[in-house]
Design a protein around this motif. Structure first.
Motif, short mmCIF file in Angstrom:
data_model
loop_
_atom_site.label_atom_id
_atom_site.label_comp_id
_atom_site.label_asym_id
_atom_site.label_seq_id
_atom_site.Cartn_x
_atom_site.Cartn_y
_atom_site.Cartn_z
N VAL A 104 19.28 -13.30 14.11
CA VAL A 104 18.19 -12.51 13.58
C VAL A 104 18.39 -11.02 13.88
CG1 VAL A 104 16.62 -14.45 13.84
CG2 VAL A 104 16.74 -12.73 15.65
N SER A 105 17.65 -10.20 13.14
CA SER A 105 17.72 -8.75 13.31
C SER A 105 17.01 -8.31 14.59
CB SER A 105 17.08 -8.06 12.10
OG SER A 105 15.67 -8.30 12.09
N LYS A 106 17.19 -7.04 14.95
CA LYS A 106 16.58 -6.51 16.16
C LYS A 106 15.07 -6.36 16.04
CE LYS A 106 20.73 -4.04 17.66
NZ LYS A 106 21.32 -2.71 17.95
N ASP A 107 14.56 -6.38 14.80
CA ASP A 107 13.12 -6.26 14.59
C ASP A 107 12.53 -7.51 13.94
OD1 ASP A 107 14.24 -5.96 12.08
OD2 ASP A 107 12.82 -4.42 11.45
N PHE A 108 13.26 -8.62 14.03
CA PHE A 108 12.81 -9.88 13.42
C PHE A 108 11.44 -10.30 13.94
CE2 PHE A 108 12.49 -14.54 13.93
CZ PHE A 108 12.52 -14.94 12.61
N LEU A 109 11.25 -10.33 15.24
CA LEU A 109 9.98 -10.76 15.81
C LEU A 109 8.85 -9.81 15.46
CD1 LEU A 109 11.06 -12.02 19.37
CD2 LEU A 109 10.49 -13.39 17.35
N GLU A 110 9.15 -8.54 15.42
CA GLU A 110 8.15 -7.55 15.04
C GLU A 110 7.71 -7.76 13.59
OE1 GLU A 110 7.65 -2.67 14.70
OE2 GLU A 110 9.49 -3.54 15.52
N TYR A 111 8.69 -7.92 12.70
CA TYR A 111 8.39 -8.17 11.29
C TYR A 111 7.56 -9.43 11.11
CZ TYR A 111 9.39 -10.45 6.81
OH TYR A 111 9.28 -11.17 5.63
N MET A 112 7.98 -10.51 11.74
CA MET A 112 7.28 -11.78 11.60
C MET A 112 5.84 -11.71 12.11
SD MET A 112 8.77 -14.24 10.09
CE MET A 112 10.31 -14.94 9.57
N ASN A 113 5.66 -11.14 13.28
CA ASN A 113 4.32 -11.06 13.84
C ASN A 113 3.41 -10.14 13.03
OD1 ASN A 113 3.84 -12.51 16.59
ND2 ASN A 113 5.95 -11.77 16.72
N GLU A 114 3.93 -9.03 12.58
CA GLU A 114 3.13 -8.12 11.77
C GLU A 114 2.74 -8.78 10.45
OE1 GLU A 114 5.31 -4.50 11.40
OE2 GLU A 114 4.73 -3.78 13.40
N ALA A 115 3.68 -9.52 9.84
CA ALA A 115 3.39 -10.19 8.57
C ALA A 115 2.36 -11.31 8.76
CB ALA A 115 4.68 -10.74 7.97
N LEU A 116 2.48 -12.06 9.85
CA LEU A 116 1.50 -13.11 10.13
C LEU A 116 0.10 -12.54 10.28
CD1 LEU A 116 3.52 -15.34 12.64
CD2 LEU A 116 2.62 -16.09 10.43
N ASP A 117 -0.01 -11.39 10.90
CA ASP A 117 -1.32 -10.76 11.06
C ASP A 117 -1.81 -10.17 9.73
OD1 ASP A 117 -1.41 -11.39 13.73
OD2 ASP A 117 -0.76 -9.41 14.43
N PHE A 118 -0.92 -9.52 9.01
CA PHE A 118 -1.30 -8.80 7.78
C PHE A 118 -1.75 -9.76 6.68
CE2 PHE A 118 -0.57 -6.45 3.84
CZ PHE A 118 -1.04 -5.17 4.16
N TYR A 119 -1.08 -10.92 6.56
CA TYR A 119 -1.34 -11.82 5.43
C TYR A 119 -2.11 -13.10 5.82
CZ TYR A 119 2.23 -8.90 3.22
OH TYR A 119 2.93 -7.83 2.72
N LYS A 120 -2.62 -13.16 7.04
CA LYS A 120 -3.23 -14.42 7.51
C LYS A 120 -4.41 -14.86 6.66
CE LYS A 120 -6.11 -12.13 11.03
NZ LYS A 120 -6.38 -12.04 12.49
N ASN A 121 -5.15 -13.96 6.06
CA ASN A 121 -6.31 -14.33 5.25
C ASN A 121 -6.00 -14.44 3.77
OD1 ASN A 121 -8.09 -14.42 7.49
ND2 ASN A 121 -8.26 -12.19 7.46
N ASN A 122 -4.75 -14.20 3.41
CA ASN A 122 -4.33 -14.31 2.01
C ASN A 122 -3.76 -15.71 1.80
OD1 ASN A 122 -3.18 -14.19 -0.52
ND2 ASN A 122 -2.13 -12.23 -0.19
N LYS A 123 -4.61 -16.62 1.33
CA LYS A 123 -4.21 -18.02 1.19
C LYS A 123 -3.20 -18.25 0.06
CE LYS A 123 -6.67 -18.97 4.66
NZ LYS A 123 -7.91 -19.73 4.65
N GLN A 124 -2.92 -17.20 -0.72
CA GLN A 124 -1.88 -17.29 -1.73
C GLN A 124 -0.50 -17.30 -1.07
OE1 GLN A 124 -1.28 -13.89 -4.36
NE2 GLN A 124 -0.88 -15.23 -6.10
N ILE A 125 -0.44 -16.84 0.17
CA ILE A 125 0.83 -16.80 0.90
C ILE A 125 0.89 -17.98 1.86
CG2 ILE A 125 2.24 -15.49 2.53
CD1 ILE A 125 1.19 -12.96 1.21
N TRP A 126 1.86 -18.84 1.63
CA TRP A 126 2.04 -20.11 2.35
C TRP A 126 2.84 -19.93 3.62
CZ3 TRP A 126 -0.47 -24.46 1.48
CH2 TRP A 126 0.06 -25.69 1.86
N SER A 127 3.85 -19.07 3.56
CA SER A 127 4.71 -18.84 4.72
C SER A 127 5.39 -17.49 4.59
CB SER A 127 5.76 -19.95 4.87
OG SER A 127 6.66 -19.95 3.78
N ILE A 128 5.98 -17.04 5.71
CA ILE A 128 6.73 -15.80 5.76
C ILE A 128 8.20 -16.13 5.95
CG2 ILE A 128 6.99 -13.56 6.89
CD1 ILE A 128 4.17 -14.01 5.73
#
Length: 309
Positions: A104-128
């Motif tokens: 994984v990249s050096k910012d993989f965990l940062e990207y994943m965590n930020e995306a999980l927070d940003f899109y958590k209420n958007n039920k159109q998005i199933w996974s990151i």
């Protein structure tokens, strides 16, 4: 950033040294809880490799906490992942999932965590998704993220409320397989999807990912992909459970470029490009027929031998 997602690694015969090194290069790894699920060996041939893996993972540091689950028997990749995710996501509500053949990249965990927070209420998005295929059409795409009607299992994340509604038994299979329109829509993510699901329902393969993908389709949802891949798959070798024949089609360079998250909608042109990239080649079609009617393993061994010459 709010509470960090729990990181899950599923391993079998491959020592996940490169994966762990790449994760520890992430600044927030030391604040992340890590679970490692080590599957039990199938036979005496695999036992030595599994024991080497377990010796290695017992000395992993660099995380907030490391939890190791050693399976007493061989679950197989599909059951190991399903059981592991189900257990952990109930407790923590969201997970980042990796297998032992990834970097994984050096910012993989940062990207994943930020995306999980940003899109958590958007039920159109199933996974990151962490991995992104090298699509030529992305060169002219002016956003850092896009939606595609297909999940990706090479470094990904999801939430408890999505995971818990999945029908892993595909109870509507008989009805679905008779609907040409439904099959066509499912195949918007690539015309291999229906064929993989068919093989799953016939007992010819054992895939959690195709069932996860089908449920995404049923709920009219999408997977969010980064324009620049945060994951590289190094598993096309003899230790791979499924991917053990090298395929340069999926090769990408890992990007450490910051991903700008924003609300996006399905882009028909990009989805068409994505579908074309994933559509079956002639050889893949032959592979599907061999899996369905017999002879696949023999053919794979012959191809592997020819490539080694």
């Amino acid at each position: 950033m709010s509470d960090l997602a729990t990181v899950l690694i599923f391993t079998y015969r491959r020592i996940p040294k490169k994966l762990i090194e790449s994760l520890k290069a992430n600044k927030i790894s030391k604040y992340s809880i890590l679970y490692i699920f080590s599957d039990g060996f199938k036979n005496e041939t695999d036992k030595e490799d599994v024991l080497k893996v377990r010796k290695f993972i017992k000395n992993i540091d660099g995380f907030k906490r490391v939890n190791i689950i050693e399976r007493k028997r061989n679950y197989g990749l599909s059951s190991n992942i399903l059981d592991g995710i189900t257990t952990i996501i109930k407790k923590y509500g969201k997970v980042i999932v990796l297998e032992d053949d990834l970097i994984v990249s050096k910012d993989f965990l940062e990207y994943m965590n930020e995306a999980l927070d940003f899109y958590k209420n958007n039920k159109q998005i199933w996974s990151i998704a962490g991995y992104s295929p090298p699509l030529k059409c992305l060169k002219s795409y002016n956003k850092d993220v896009f939606l595609a009607p297909r999940v990706n299992s090479w470094g990904w994340a999801t939430w408890k409320d999505r995971w818990e509604i999945v029908d892993w038994d595909i109870k509507d299979w008989e009805e679905f397989k008779r609907s040409k329109d439904s099959i066509r829509k499912f195949n918007f993510g690539g015309n291999d999807l229906y064929k993989m699901l068919e093989l799953q329902m016939l007992g010819k393969i054992d895939s959690w990912a195709i069932r996860w993908c089908y449920n995404q389709y049923k709920y009219g949802a999408y997977t969010l992909y980064p324009k620049y891949s945060k994951v590289k798959n190094m598993g096309f070798d003899s230790l791979g459970t499924h991917n053990n024949i090298k395929n340069d089609k999926w090769f990408v360079d890992i990007s450490n470029k910051k991903i700008k998250l924003e609300h996006v909608w399905p882009d028909e042109e990009l989805i068409s490009c994505f579908k074309n990239y994933h559509d079956l080649s002639f050889y893949s079609r032959v592979g599907y027929l061999l899996r369905k009617y017999g002879g696949y393993n023999v053919a794979k061994k012959i191809i592997k031998m020819l490539k080694l010459k």
